[in-house]
Design an enzyme around this catalytic site. Sequence first.
Site, PDB file in Angstrom:
ATOM      1  CG  HIS A 295      47.240  43.378  42.037  1.00 49.76           C
ATOM      2  ND1 HIS A 295      46.289  44.368  42.194  1.00 49.76           N
ATOM      3  CD2 HIS A 295      46.538  42.225  41.898  1.00 49.76           C
ATOM      4  CE1 HIS A 295      45.075  43.837  42.156  1.00 49.76           C
ATOM      5  NE2 HIS A 295      45.216  42.534  41.971  1.00 49.76           N
TER       6      HIS A 295
ATOM      7  CD  GLU B 212      51.762  45.282  56.892  1.00 50.75           C
ATOM      8  OE1 GLU B 212      50.577  44.887  57.017  1.00 50.75           O
ATOM      9  OE2 GLU B 212      52.057  46.432  56.530  1.00 50.75           O
TER      10      GLU B 212
ATOM     11  NE  ARG C  51      39.790  41.777  46.040  1.00 51.93           N
ATOM     12  CZ  ARG C  51      39.939  41.439  44.774  1.00 51.93           C
ATOM     13  NH1 ARG C  51      40.992  40.718  44.421  1.00 51.93           N
ATOM     14  NH2 ARG C  51      39.057  41.784  43.866  1.00 51.93           N
TER      15      ARG C  51
END
Length: 390
Positions: A272, A260, A231
């Site tokens: 992902h 960022e 995560r």
Amino acid sequence: MYNIKTYNKISKIGLDEFDAAKYAYGDEVENPVGAIVRSAALHDVEFPETLLAIARAGAGTNNIPCDRCAEEGIVVFNTPGANANAVKELVIAGILLCSRRVIPAIKWAETLKGKGDEVGKLVEKGKGAFVGPEIKGKSIGIIGLGAIGVLVANSCNALGMKVYGYDPYLSVNSAWSLTHNAIHAMDLSEIYDKCDYISIHVPLTPDTKGFINKDSIAAMKDGVRILNFARADLVDSASMLDALYDGKVAAYVTDFPTDEMIGADGVVCIPHLGAPTPESEDNCAVMAANELVDYIENGNIVNSVNMPNISMPKSGDARICVIHKNVPTVINRITGVISDDGINISNMLNKSKKDYAYTMLDIDEKDLTKVETLAEEIKAMPEIIRVRII
């Protein structure tokens, strides 16, 4: 006929687990007793009274209102481990990508397009900027030894790495599956002190949010490479960027791009891709369907996130399943209702999870009307959330 509502496109292999003689499924079915979902957000969905369970074809359940479901007596399942191999393979790819600086090397090679016969010489001249270490003989710390962490540990061991594993909640099944070559780290400081690579495989909770931060990074080896396929919020972004800038961290691989992190030097952002493979989607759908079937037909709960896991072989003539608040005297009163009517309980099992409990009772009574009367009496208790007869 049991109706199963699908909130996303679900693998046909998974849906085939539903016996066509007993089940109908689709996104338009009415009065569903079960539901399967992948990524659809259900927080604003009003569930029908008929709904008994929701199965998430995947590990995370952030898209499901699990607490509200518990209050309504709706069991929420997930499918832990079904996508473990897919994630493991990408972790191994991530280790190699960040070690050998493959991505920046490929990007640089693309700039040589149009150089004609000079390409070969330019390659030999410029390749030194992308040299990186082999992984054989290096040490890797696996934080979290669940289904994915164990597979990563075993694969790294097979690739010749020295594996350290840390998990204070290591299950018996995981312990049996873990390579005997893995070194049991007693605390995180051992991982930080000794490992060239660190791969994170823990759930995101208030306690684990940002646990990779300025202080933990400072305790790590210089030039450590960190991989996060669990995560995004497990890692404090500002601390990671600072550590990359000053060279404390050699590379950071994440499956959770943020603004960022994208384009930052030393960061490999993967969009992902850990779980979405055809094989893992099939595995998740099959597991989700089987969880629903077992609960609907037998009352067994396996891999629930909001109710206790509980399974019991069937005995007796009928089974009464009760979801109730986890408070004193409830079980005595449930069994009292049955025994006061002179009915034998052939088997019983009760388990709890935080504020909720689940009780299964197999009784010796063939008269369905009588069983239904018992169920109504139990349902009348204020602590009872849901009662059903199987």
